[in-house]
Scaffold this motif. Structure first.
Motif, short mmCIF file in Angstrom:
data_model
loop_
_atom_site.label_atom_id
_atom_site.label_comp_id
_atom_site.label_asym_id
_atom_site.label_seq_id
_atom_site.Cartn_x
_atom_site.Cartn_y
_atom_site.Cartn_z
N THR A 161 11.93 51.11 66.83
CA THR A 161 12.35 50.62 68.33
C THR A 161 13.67 50.13 68.30
N ILE A 162 14.12 49.95 67.09
CA ILE A 162 15.58 49.37 66.94
C ILE A 162 16.18 49.61 65.54
N GLU A 163 17.49 49.72 65.46
CA GLU A 163 18.30 49.96 64.31
C GLU A 163 19.57 49.09 64.33
N TYR A 164 19.64 48.19 63.68
CA TYR A 164 20.78 47.60 63.39
C TYR A 164 21.84 47.84 62.44
N THR A 165 22.99 48.20 62.69
CA THR A 165 24.02 48.22 61.48
C THR A 165 24.85 47.31 61.55
N TYR A 166 25.03 46.77 59.96
CA TYR A 166 25.91 45.69 59.75
C TYR A 166 26.86 46.09 58.96
N ASN A 167 28.00 45.47 59.22
CA ASN A 167 29.01 45.35 58.25
C ASN A 167 29.07 43.93 57.67
N ALA A 168 29.02 43.63 56.38
CA ALA A 168 28.89 41.92 56.28
C ALA A 168 29.65 41.77 54.92
N VAL A 169 29.73 40.81 54.19
CA VAL A 169 30.05 40.42 53.17
C VAL A 169 28.97 39.39 52.32
N ALA A 170 28.89 39.91 51.04
CA ALA A 170 27.65 38.87 50.29
C ALA A 170 28.46 38.38 49.12
N THR A 171 28.16 37.06 48.84
CA THR A 171 28.92 36.32 47.72
C THR A 171 27.97 36.14 46.56
N LYS A 172 28.32 36.38 45.34
CA LYS A 172 27.52 36.34 44.31
C LYS A 172 28.02 34.99 43.89
N LYS A 173 27.01 34.16 43.55
CA LYS A 173 27.25 32.78 42.92
C LYS A 173 26.87 32.60 41.55
N ASP A 174 27.48 31.75 40.59
CA ASP A 174 27.15 31.41 39.22
C ASP A 174 26.04 30.42 39.25
N GLU A 175 25.83 29.81 38.02
CA GLU A 175 24.62 28.90 37.91
C GLU A 175 25.17 27.58 38.41
N ASP A 176 26.63 27.55 38.54
CA ASP A 176 27.09 26.32 39.10
C ASP A 176 27.62 26.38 40.49
N ASN A 177 26.91 27.39 41.01
CA ASN A 177 27.02 27.57 42.62
C ASN A 177 28.67 27.89 42.77
N LYS A 178 29.53 28.31 41.99
CA LYS A 178 30.61 28.69 42.27
C LYS A 178 30.97 30.16 42.51
#
Length: 193
Positions: free
Chosen positions: A59-76
């Motif tokens: 009943t719905i389709e959302y299209t997203y343009n987004a940015v994901a961030t990959k973090k290391d073990e120290d949350n950097k």
């Protein structure tokens, strides 16, 4: 360039299978009008499944343009990946409940809206690395998983997503049942819960 990615806005579009709905309405009207002898005969769940022939209704389709961030073990931050993705949601027809209610009502109880598909377009990936060492040969597979999880989180935080999917489901069910109800003798009213 990172600011450019952070400013990318979510685009939405609503998808209702118009052709499918039209075919379903036509089949229901033909079957139910031909069986109508002036008395109310309630559709059973199994006969509804047979007539409609689908288990899920998107009943719905959302299209997203987004940015994901990959973090290391120290949350950097290690890298950023811009992506395009789509999420489809709808209802499970097997869980639809149709009953004759009080005072000439036909009550249709809808199941909860559920996410049916989460699609991330790998070809849309655009990376920005904090350091060149993070650019590895398996980065695409890692980024795909990262983006899919990011997209699921975005949908879970979007308060309008489920609301719009449910509203579209109500409108679709109303379009499916109204011709049948109007063909019955008496003044039946459709109630969708």
């Amino acid at each position: 360039m990172l600011d450019f990615f952070k400013k990318m806005a979510m685009k939405t579009k609503i998808f209702i299978g118009g052709g499918l709905v039209g075919i379903i309405i036509f089949i229901i009207v033909l079957l139910l009008i031909s069986n109508n002898d002036g008395e109310l005969s309630i559709i059973t769940k199994s006969s509804l499944d047979k007539v409609i022939g689908v288990e899920e209704l998107s009943t719905i389709e959302y299209t997203y343009n987004a940015v994901a961030t990959k973090k290391d073990e120290d949350n950097k931050d290690m890298y950023y990946v811009a992506y395009e993705g789509k999420v489809n949601a709808g209802i499970d027809f097997k869980e639809l409940d149709v009953k004759k209610g009080k005072n000439d009502t036909i009550v249709v109880t809808l199941p909860d809206v559920e996410i049916q598909k989460v699609i991330v377009d790998i070809n849309s990936f655009d990376f920005i690395y904090k350091r060149n060492k993070y650019e590895t040969e398996n980065i695409t597979q890692e980024a795909y998983k990262l983006c899919k999880e990011d997209l699921k989180k975005r949908v879970s935080k979007d308060i309008n997503f489920e609301k719009m999917a449910r509203e579209n489901a109500v409108e679709t069910i109303e379009a499916l049942f109204k011709p049948w109800i109007e063909s019955l003798e008496g003044n039946y009213t459709l109630v969708i819960k």
